[in-house]
Design a protein around this motif. Structure first.
Motif, short mmCIF file in Angstrom:
data_model
loop_
_atom_site.label_atom_id
_atom_site.label_comp_id
_atom_site.label_asym_id
_atom_site.label_seq_id
_atom_site.Cartn_x
_atom_site.Cartn_y
_atom_site.Cartn_z
N GLU A 443 -23.97 -24.20 16.94
CA GLU A 443 -22.66 -24.79 17.22
C GLU A 443 -21.54 -23.75 17.26
OE1 GLU A 443 -23.70 -27.92 13.98
OE2 GLU A 443 -21.93 -28.63 15.03
N GLY A 444 -21.75 -22.64 16.55
CA GLY A 444 -20.75 -21.60 16.50
C GLY A 444 -21.42 -20.27 16.26
N VAL A 445 -20.70 -19.19 16.61
CA VAL A 445 -21.28 -17.86 16.44
C VAL A 445 -20.23 -16.90 15.89
CG1 VAL A 445 -20.82 -17.31 18.87
CG2 VAL A 445 -22.47 -15.94 17.57
N LEU A 446 -20.59 -16.18 14.84
CA LEU A 446 -19.76 -15.12 14.27
C LEU A 446 -20.15 -13.81 14.94
CD1 LEU A 446 -19.87 -16.02 10.49
CD2 LEU A 446 -17.78 -15.34 11.67
N VAL A 447 -19.18 -13.16 15.55
CA VAL A 447 -19.44 -11.89 16.23
C VAL A 447 -19.00 -10.77 15.31
CG1 VAL A 447 -19.04 -10.51 18.28
CG2 VAL A 447 -19.15 -12.99 18.47
N CYS A 448 -19.96 -10.09 14.70
CA CYS A 448 -19.69 -9.03 13.72
C CYS A 448 -19.92 -7.66 14.36
CB CYS A 448 -20.62 -9.17 12.51
SG CYS A 448 -20.38 -10.68 11.57
N LEU A 449 -19.03 -6.74 14.06
CA LEU A 449 -19.16 -5.38 14.56
C LEU A 449 -19.99 -4.56 13.58
CD1 LEU A 449 -15.49 -4.82 15.76
CD2 LEU A 449 -17.42 -5.82 17.00
N GLY A 450 -20.88 -3.74 14.13
CA GLY A 450 -21.79 -2.97 13.30
C GLY A 450 -21.12 -1.87 12.49
N ASP A 451 -19.83 -1.61 12.75
CA ASP A 451 -19.14 -0.55 12.01
C ASP A 451 -18.08 -1.10 11.05
OD1 ASP A 451 -17.27 -1.43 13.82
OD2 ASP A 451 -16.88 0.53 14.74
N MET A 452 -18.31 -2.34 10.56
CA MET A 452 -17.39 -2.94 9.59
C MET A 452 -18.19 -3.33 8.34
SD MET A 452 -14.72 -5.14 11.96
CE MET A 452 -13.54 -5.28 10.62
N PRO A 453 -18.59 -2.35 7.54
CA PRO A 453 -19.50 -2.63 6.40
C PRO A 453 -18.82 -3.23 5.19
CG PRO A 453 -18.94 -0.30 6.45
CD PRO A 453 -18.34 -0.90 7.69
N LEU A 454 -17.50 -3.36 5.20
CA LEU A 454 -16.80 -3.88 4.02
C LEU A 454 -16.60 -5.39 4.07
CD1 LEU A 454 -14.08 -1.11 3.58
CD2 LEU A 454 -16.45 -1.14 2.80
N VAL A 455 -16.96 -6.02 5.19
CA VAL A 455 -16.82 -7.48 5.33
C VAL A 455 -18.01 -8.13 4.63
CG1 VAL A 455 -16.72 -9.42 6.92
CG2 VAL A 455 -15.56 -7.27 7.48
N THR A 456 -17.75 -8.91 3.59
CA THR A 456 -18.81 -9.48 2.76
C THR A 456 -19.31 -10.82 3.26
OG1 THR A 456 -17.27 -10.66 1.32
CG2 THR A 456 -17.76 -8.36 0.76
N GLY A 457 -20.45 -11.23 2.72
CA GLY A 457 -20.97 -12.55 3.05
C GLY A 457 -20.02 -13.66 2.65
N ALA A 458 -19.32 -13.50 1.52
CA ALA A 458 -18.36 -14.52 1.08
C ALA A 458 -17.23 -14.66 2.08
CB ALA A 458 -17.82 -14.15 -0.30
N MET A 459 -16.80 -13.55 2.69
CA MET A 459 -15.75 -13.62 3.71
C MET A 459 -16.24 -14.40 4.93
SD MET A 459 -14.19 -9.77 3.59
CE MET A 459 -13.23 -9.18 2.18
N LEU A 460 -17.48 -14.14 5.33
CA LEU A 460 -18.05 -14.88 6.46
C LEU A 460 -18.11 -16.37 6.14
CD1 LEU A 460 -20.98 -12.51 7.53
CD2 LEU A 460 -18.61 -12.54 8.32
N ASP A 461 -18.47 -16.71 4.91
CA ASP A 461 -18.54 -18.13 4.53
C ASP A 461 -17.17 -18.78 4.55
OD1 ASP A 461 -21.29 -17.92 2.10
OD2 ASP A 461 -21.27 -18.20 4.27
N ARG A 462 -16.11 -18.03 4.22
CA ARG A 462 -14.76 -18.60 4.30
C ARG A 462 -14.41 -18.94 5.75
NH1 ARG A 462 -9.72 -16.21 1.71
NH2 ARG A 462 -9.12 -18.34 2.19
N LEU A 463 -14.82 -18.09 6.68
CA LEU A 463 -14.57 -18.39 8.10
C LEU A 463 -15.37 -19.61 8.52
CD1 LEU A 463 -14.72 -14.75 9.55
CD2 LEU A 463 -12.70 -16.07 8.95
N ILE A 464 -16.62 -19.69 8.09
CA ILE A 464 -17.45 -20.86 8.44
C ILE A 464 -16.83 -22.13 7.86
CG2 ILE A 464 -19.72 -21.92 8.13
CD1 ILE A 464 -20.87 -19.06 8.06
N GLY A 465 -16.30 -22.04 6.64
CA GLY A 465 -15.69 -23.22 6.02
C GLY A 465 -14.50 -23.75 6.78
N ALA A 466 -13.79 -22.88 7.50
CA ALA A 466 -12.62 -23.31 8.26
C ALA A 466 -12.97 -23.81 9.66
CB ALA A 466 -11.63 -22.15 8.38
N PHE A 467 -14.22 -23.61 10.08
CA PHE A 467 -14.64 -23.92 11.45
C PHE A 467 -14.85 -25.42 11.62
CE2 PHE A 467 -16.36 -23.32 15.50
CZ PHE A 467 -17.65 -23.80 15.61
N ASP A 468 -14.09 -26.03 12.51
CA ASP A 468 -14.21 -27.48 12.76
C ASP A 468 -13.66 -27.77 14.15
OD1 ASP A 468 -13.69 -30.42 10.69
OD2 ASP A 468 -14.28 -30.23 12.79
#
Length: 548
Positions: A443-468
């Motif tokens: 239903e949705g896709v997170l496009v992550c850049l391979g050179d951003m190693p400081l973005v955590t799984g918890a941050m990704l989950d916050r984005l998913i939580g806002a997705f509607d």
């Protein structure tokens, strides 16, 4: 506040009411029109706009939302920054939310311009979970109305978090001839799941005969072991205050305070106390992970709230929890409901693309994605590990340049690979290869850049939580102090346009085209702004010093 069609000659400083797409530019709803914006409108052939103009004493929507959010704060409460007239109130700790319904209703009755929506009273919440949202309806609030609203908000605690306490819980399991061991083990598993979800610890259970004396002795042993709450799961349901379970509590020196509750399932619960230690005889439904009245009592006790007969008697409205044909409650969903207290929404099917196909020209001859940190972990492996810590699945890694080395760096990780031979064409080639590998149910896709190693799984989950997408949040973008960052989350509806992109660019321009469908999520640090394209930048990154 004046509202309506406004000639451009009178529009400077006015607030745009609706998003306008101009050649080469988008003016979003809520934009304060300055001279440059008005010039762009004239160039586009506009003679007037629908806008709001503030009058003396009016407070702009974001300032009004911020002030009301501040007035609602208290211990263990936090707020987000104001945006589009909205401020969210969040929990700073896991616990039970208690809502002052009278105060909230007073606030909402003041004026149609100011609203406060909350979760239901006595909802269990996790740290950082949203509890309430302040929404200012128009673009501005009369100053006098806002002052009254602030006074009402400060007159009591509209919202309070009662944190869960790490209680030690003792469980007595009674036995009767012919009772299957699997039933007893199920009771232990269900009870332990409930207790640990509320930050507690279940002591080794006591097993005994289904007799008053044996139950009393078992309760005594658990008290000596340090139990701060006592539970009796009887082999047979309690049918009277004088039944074996309640009688065992009394014989152990306790008292029975209430029997029964207007919640189904959960009718046959028995509330008692031995000294200051709560002692409950559980209904038979407590052996199941499904939500029942025991959960409501347990949550309040862990939060340090009293549970009296009067409290139990007040649980009837909303207390019909029983699974029926016309309102099915699947067992798996019910298990999650034990903690949340409300039927959970079906999780969105969100995938992650990790773009790892580029040639790393700015760091040549090194491939930045393969540079190890101080623990020997290549950058791309850190990015993928962070993605795997999120709840998004699948994680798809797009390879191109040095694809074999990238795959070797990720060996053993549960990811899928999508290869592009056209990686020299730039970012769009990687994006299209990854999008083409998405499962049809995504239903949705997170496009992550391979050179951003400081973005955590918890941050990704916050984005998913806002997705509607149904609520208009079809593109989710992280921000830090107002600056837009990466990764971005896209609804599947945008995939056809994303597949048409060419050159060394991503899809960010589509966020401007569909500005009204973008939701921004403010992050606690600048990780979403930090990519590492050069050796100098990489030297400054945590854990990479000395590796380049």
């Amino acid at each position: 506040m004046k509202f309506g069609p406004t000639p451009l000659d009178e529009a400077q400083g006015a607030i745009l009411a609706h998003t306008l797409r101009l050649p080469g530019r988008v003016l979003k709803k809520g934009t304060v029109l300055d001279a440059e914006a008005i010039a762009a409108l004239r160039e586009a052939g506009k003679a007037e706009v629908i806008a709001a103009r503030l009058e003396s004493g009016d407070v702009p929507e974001n300032e009004a939302a911020h002030r009301l959010g501040e007035a609602l704060l208290g211990p263990l409460l936090a707020r987000t920054r104001a945006a589009t007239g909205r401020v969210n109130i969040q929990a700073d700790a896991a616990g039970l939310l208690v809502v002052n319904e009278t105060l909230v209703n007073r606030l909402n009755a003041l004026d149609e311009s100011v609203t406060l929506a909350t979760l239901p009273n006595h909802t269990p919440v996790a740290a950082r979970e949203m509890l309430a949202t302040v929404k200012v309806i128009p673009f501005a609030v009369p100053g006098g109305v806002l002052q009254v609203a602030e006074a009402v908000a400060r007159s009591g605690r509209a919202l309070a978090i009662h944190p869960f306490r790490p209680l030690k819980v003792g469980l007595v399991l009674t036995k009767l001839p012919g009772l299957k061991e699997s039933i007893m083990e199920g009771a232990v598993e269900a009870t332990e799941a409930r207790v640990t979800a509320l930050a507690g610890q279940l002591l080794p259970p006591e097993r005994c005969r289904h007799e008053e004396g044996a139950i009393a002795e078992a309760l005594g042993r658990l008290r000596k072991a340090g139990a701060e709450m006592l539970l009796v799961a009887g082999a047979s349901a309690v049918v009277d205050r004088r039944d074996a379970g309640p009688a065992g509590v009394v014989r152990a020196g306790g008292r029975i305070e209430h029997f029964g509750m207007p919640v189904d399932p959960g009718n046959l619960i028995c509330l008692g106390r031995i000294g200051e230690v709560p002692a409950l005889v559980l209904p038979g439904c407590a052996r199941s992970p499904k939500l029942n009245g025991f959960d409501w009592v347990l949550q309040r006790l862990f939060a340090g709230l009293p549970v009296t007969g009067k409290d139990v008697a007040g649980m009837g409205v909303g207390g019909l929890l029983k699974e029926i044909d016309s309102r099915p409650l699947p067992r798996e969903a019910a298990a999650r409901q034990t903690v949340s207290g409300a039927a959970p929404r079906r999780p969105r099917q969100v995938a992650v693309l990790v773009l790892a196909a580029g040639r790393s020209r700015r760091m040549a001859p090194l491939n930045k994605l393969l540079v190890p940190d101080d623990k020997g972990v290549p950058m791309v492996a850190r990015v993928v590990s962070n993605a795997l810590e999120s709840r998004a699945r699948p994680v798809i890694v797009v390879t191109g340049y040095e694809s074999q080395r990238v795959e070797e760096a990720l060996a053993g990780r549960p990811v899928h690979f999508a290869h592009t031979e056209d990686y020299a064409e730039g970012l769009s080639a990687s994006l299209k290869a990854g999008l083409g590998a998405l499962p049809p149910e995504t239903e949705g896709v997170l496009v992550c850049l391979g050179d951003m190693p400081l973005v955590t799984g918890a941050m990704l989950d916050r984005l998913i939580g806002a997705f509607d997408p149904e609520e208009g949040r079809a593109i989710v973008m992280p921000t830090f102090r107002g600056k837009q960052g990466n990764p971005m989350l896209w609804s599947r509806a945008f995939l056809p346009e994303m597949m048409e992109i060419t050159g060394d660019v991503g899809a960010r321009h589509l966020a401007g085209k569909y500005a009204e469908r973008v939701a921004e999520v403010e992050m606690a640090n600048d990780a979403v702004l930090r990519d590492f394209d050069t050796t100098d930048a990489l030297r400054m990154a945590p854990d990479f010093a000395g590796r380049v």
